[in-house]
Design an enzyme around this catalytic site. Structure first.
Site, short mmCIF file in Angstrom:
data_model
loop_
_atom_site.label_atom_id
_atom_site.label_comp_id
_atom_site.label_asym_id
_atom_site.label_seq_id
_atom_site.Cartn_x
_atom_site.Cartn_y
_atom_site.Cartn_z
N LYS A 284 34.55 32.66 43.55
CA LYS A 284 34.36 31.30 44.09
C LYS A 284 33.51 30.65 43.17
O LYS A 284 33.59 29.28 42.84
CB LYS A 284 34.10 31.26 45.52
CG LYS A 284 34.96 31.81 46.63
CD LYS A 284 34.34 31.90 47.98
CE LYS A 284 35.50 32.43 48.96
NZ LYS A 284 34.80 32.67 50.19
N SER B 293 36.54 31.61 55.78
CA SER B 293 35.50 30.89 54.85
C SER B 293 35.60 29.48 54.87
O SER B 293 34.85 28.87 54.31
CB SER B 293 35.41 31.56 53.67
OG SER B 293 36.61 31.11 52.89
N GLY C 220 41.31 42.67 40.54
CA GLY C 220 41.05 41.36 40.29
C GLY C 220 42.29 40.45 39.93
O GLY C 220 43.22 41.16 39.99
N PRO C 221 42.13 39.41 39.36
CA PRO C 221 43.39 38.51 39.14
C PRO C 221 44.12 39.16 37.98
O PRO C 221 43.69 39.66 37.20
CB PRO C 221 42.75 36.99 39.30
CG PRO C 221 41.31 37.40 38.91
CD PRO C 221 40.98 38.51 39.43
N GLY D 28 45.75 38.95 34.48
CA GLY D 28 45.31 38.35 33.21
C GLY D 28 43.86 38.83 32.83
O GLY D 28 43.30 38.25 31.86
N GLY E 214 42.60 41.73 31.96
CA GLY E 214 42.61 43.02 31.19
C GLY E 214 42.44 44.16 31.99
O GLY E 214 41.68 45.25 31.29
N LYS E 215 42.80 44.44 33.19
CA LYS E 215 42.79 45.47 34.06
C LYS E 215 43.49 46.64 33.31
O LYS E 215 43.15 47.65 32.90
CB LYS E 215 43.00 45.40 35.40
CG LYS E 215 42.39 44.10 36.25
CD LYS E 215 42.86 44.27 37.67
CE LYS E 215 44.37 43.91 37.56
NZ LYS E 215 44.61 42.32 37.12
N THR E 216 44.79 46.40 32.86
CA THR E 216 45.52 47.54 32.45
C THR E 216 45.31 47.71 30.95
O THR E 216 45.16 48.72 30.59
CB THR E 216 47.22 47.04 32.17
OG1 THR E 216 47.39 46.51 33.58
CG2 THR E 216 48.06 47.98 31.81
#
Length: 819
Positions: A766, A723, A399-400, A402, A404-406
């Site tokens: 999107k 796309s 995901g982008p 910021g 919250g992945k980490t």
């Protein structure tokens, strides 16, 4: 203090010897004689001794190195007629030129420089005669050259005293015994015994005997500081007795070792001798023995949990260590490998928290949203509860920035009761970072995976592999290829680290990988992961995160209470809309921190009024808004259509702009750093419209008489992908027919040469971008209807979606053609 020194062969602290005063011509003078008219000065240049103290009557050469020490010696020669003081340092020091007076013992010896000779390297070679004990009373200069004041110490001695004579005879007897065992000082001892009758005074005898022993520096200093003759001689007798015991034991040990040591082991003779001496005396073991004991105890402490293969390798390494010289480089290599083998947590596992509800509550308390991730972890715990094992897993969060992945990785470890280890893979170019270095290299170490197990202390931690999509590739190998074994459930139960060279079971480890762009992960590695996509947050999610997480965190970080600074919901909403439209909340967190810093600064300056943050005050604290709603969305014009795109930073909207320039020959110009696929989409859209011009009520010669220029802002950002096909086609037809599309309309889909609309990826991202930008209607490919149905209601709320299968449907719903 001012008494003359009558004879350098006599301890100035002893009473004069009559025979010596008589000047018997048959008595040899082994040392240089000091003239009677000379006196020991009260002011001396002090020189440090690092190993052993000097004793009166010594005559010995010294080489003084260039620098402050040699300068001090020259100062003594020039200004003090060569008189210097020698004092033992209280602790061993590396650089004598940096010594200070506070580092010296207060009692030393006064000596006279008899001869000196300059050396080519700036040093000086001197011959000194030690005259008398000398006690420091004050310091004139503390740093080199050290200058001190004091006095010579003289103690009256009665040579005919019964106790003194008995002690002197004991010393002589011990010296005779010592010479038979210790050849190191054999010549010196024989000379003393041969001239015993000519040695003036028992004090000198005691000093000479003490100087011939191998006693510790502190013990010799105690002898030097003992002024009374009887206690001094008693100390020397004790030192000689211990020296005799050590010498006899040395002889015994030497004989034992010579019998058992083979020819090729003789190079270890001195080491074995020292070890045997320490064992006989009951002193501490040498470093090698301590290493062996420590490593074996560590291995035995693990017990049956150590795999048989590991135990066999460790035992073999212990046998090899026993034969190696501790000074060899191979010894350190073997010892380090054994330390890693014995200190890994074999058989140690954390007890998992198997309460599904408790884990869910904990994850919800730490993070807002991220339902897919939380559900996967809840399923992981549920399986562990049903199966009753400590199994691991491999999950990739994509995901982008910021989102919250980490941070959720640490939260997962905390709430399921496991240890946590994180290391970043960004820019890593050496596969040895993963699988360890070969032991042939200097400074070799195991890889990060083994280091994680040792640091966590369990065999089932949570290991976060951060930024896995940013792995490098260099001449040292491919780290992504090394990760194949780590992240393959069929292989990682027998993971082989190059350094340890034993099999390690990683099947109980929960691996969590994070990435911004899935395309940056090699296909074989991606195939081994369970990918969970994290889209960006919509405004309602950001508002909830700001209220419940970001604001309390920043208030606490800046020492503020809720009464000091209160954010209203409208203010937070405007911050999200006008200042922080990115997919994550990192920039929003920074903006809240900026406001907190300004409020904290005001309070520090004495302005303690409570601050209520409203939309009207945002400009005061954050400046003018960074983002504004695009007027084209509400008031479109011909040739401009809004498309939806996916990027590594999340979803985004982009405007496709088209203008027509009259020209004799038609053509198509594309700008905006478009990739090959996007350029092909533009050419394809133009060809399709030209082929079906009559059906769209389009002048067939429009594209032949106009140079069409298509631009996609922002020009500095590279763009590519299929796309945007229907978006470009809609913009071209809107330009040709001069009909503006519907307001607040966005679209995405791949266009084929026959006018069909193919599905695209990144639908959630999107749609989130469409909501952030204020779009109200979105056109999606019919094949993406399943993706839309899986989106939560709070993401789709406020967006009207129309599914299209052909370009004709796109153009109709966009309003550029009539039904």
């Amino acid at each position: 203090m001012n008494d003359p020194i009558e004879n350098s062969d006599r301890d100035p602290g002893d009473a004069p010897d009559p025979a010596a005063q008589a000047g018997d011509p048959a008595t040899p003078a082994p040392h240089v004689v000091v003239r009677i008219d000379e006196v020991i000065p009260e002011r001396l240049v002090a020189l440090p001794l690092n190993q052993r103290p000097m004793f009166p009557t010594m005559v010995l050469p010294l080489v003084i190195p260039a620098g402050k020490l040699s300068e001090a010696v020259r100062l003594a020669i020039e200004r003090s007629h060569g008189w210097v003081g020698f004092f033992l340092t209280r602790e061993l020091i590396e650089d004598g030129s940096a010594c200070t007076a506070s580092q010296l013992y207060r009692v030393g010896c006064a000596a006279r420089i008899i001869k000196h000779q300059e050396k080519e390297d700036g040093g000086i070679q001197v011959l000194i005669q030690v005259i008398a004990r000398w006690r420091m009373t004050s310091v004139e200069r503390d740093t080199m050259p050290i200058v001190v004041r004091g006095e010579a110490v003289r103690t009256p001695v009665d040579p005919m005293d019964t106790q003194v004579r008995a002690l002197a005879m004991a010393i002589v007897s011990q010296l005779r015994q010592l010479v038979t065992h210790n050849p190191v000082f054999g010549e010196e001892i024989k000379m003393v015994l041969a001239n015993f009758n000519n040695i003036e005074g028992p004090g000198r005898l005691a000093d000479i005997a003490a100087s011939l022993t191998t006693a510790r520096r502190e013990e010799l200093q105690e002898v030097l500081e003992t002024f009374e003759i009887v206690p001094r001689m008693e100390r020397v007798v004790a030192l000689l007795a211990r020296e005799e015991q050590l010498t006899q034991l040395k002889t015994k040990i030497q004989k034992q070792i010579e019998e058992k040591v083979s020819e090729h082991q003789r190079k270890f003779f001195l080491h074995e001798q020292l070890k045997a001496i320490k064992q006989e005396l009951g002193l501490e073991s040498d470093d090698k023995t301590l290493d062996m004991q420590r490593l074996r105890q560590s291995l035995e402490r693990r017990g049956a949990a150590v795999p048989e293969e590991v135990r066999e390798v460790a035992e073999e390494e212990l046998r090899k260590l026993a034969l190696l010289d501790p000074a060899s480089s191979e010894y350190n290599v073997v010892r380090t490998r054994l330390e890693w083998l014995t200190e890994l947590p074999w058989g140690v596992y954390s007890e998992d928290v198997l309460d599904v509800a408790s884990v869910r509550r904990g994850l919800d308390a730490d993070h807002y949203g991220l339902e897919d991730v939380k559900q996967r972890i809840v399923e992981f715990v549920a399986v562990r509860q049903v199966k009753r094992d400590r199994g691991g897993g491999i999950v990739a969060l994509v995901g982008p920035p910021g989102t919250g992945k980490t941070s959720i990785g640490a939260s997962i470890a905390r709430h399921i009761g496991r240890r946590f280890f994180r290391f970043s893979l960004g820019g890593m170019r050496d596969e040895a970072e993963i699988k360890g270095h070969r032991r042939t290299y200097v400074g070799a170490l195991p890889g990060k995976i083994v280091q994680a197990l040792r640091r966590c202390g369990t065999m089932n931690p949570v290991i976060l592999l951060d930024e896995i999509d940013k792995l490098g590739h260099g001449p040292q190998g491919d780290p992504a290829a090394a990760l194949l074994e780590v992240l393959d459930p069929e292989q990682n139960k027998d993971f082989l680290d190059h350094y340890l060279d034993v099999r390690i079971d990683l099947s109980q480890v929960l691996f969590i990988c994070t990435a911004n762009d899935l395309s940056g992960i090699p296909e074989p590695l991606r195939d081994r992961m369970e990918v969970i996509r994290l889209s960006g947050y919509v405004d309602s999610e950001k508002l909830a995160i700001a209220k419940h997480y970001l604001v309390p965190k920043q208030l606490a970080a800046h020492g503020l209470a809720r009464r000091d600074l209160m954010f209203t919901a409208p203010a937070l909403s405007q911050m999200i809309r006008d200042y922080a439209r990115e997919a994550g909340v990192r920039h929003l967190d920074q903006l809240i921190a900026k406001i907190c810093r300004k409020v904290a600064t005001a309070r520090a300056e004495g302005r303690r009024d409570a601050v209520r943050m409203t939309p009207a005050r945002l400009v005061e604290y954050l400046g003018k808004p960074l983002l504004r709603d695009d007027e084209l969305l509400a008031h479109p014009r011909p040739g401009v259509v809004t498309g939806l795109a996916w990027t590594a930073l999340g979803g985004a909207t982009l405007e496709v702009e088209a203008v027509a320039i009259p020209a004799e020959k038609g053509g198509l110009t594309l700008t905006g750093q478009l990739g090959d696929v996007m350029k092909e989409s533009a050419t394809l859209a133009r060809s399709y419209l030209m082929a079906h011009a009559a059906r769209f009520a389009l002048d067939p010669a429009f594209f032949d008489r106009h140079l069409v220029h298509v631009h996609v802002p922002a020009g500095a950002t590279p763009k590519d992908g299929p796309s945007a096909g229907i978006t470009i086609a809609t913009a071209l037809l809107s330009l040709a027919r001069q009909r503006a599309p519907r307001p607040r309309l966005g679209m995405t889909g791949e266009l084929t040469l026959t006018g069909r609309v193919y599905p695209v990826g990144g639908i959630r991202e999107k749609i989130v971008a469409a909501r952030r930008s204020g779009l109200e209607r979105v056109l999606l490919p019919l094949a993406n209807e399943r993706d839309w149905a899986e989106l939560p209601r709070y993401v789709t709320e406020g967006i009207a979606v129309t599914f299209v299968a052909t370009l004709d449907e796109v153009l109709l719903h966009a309003g550029v053609i009539d039904a």
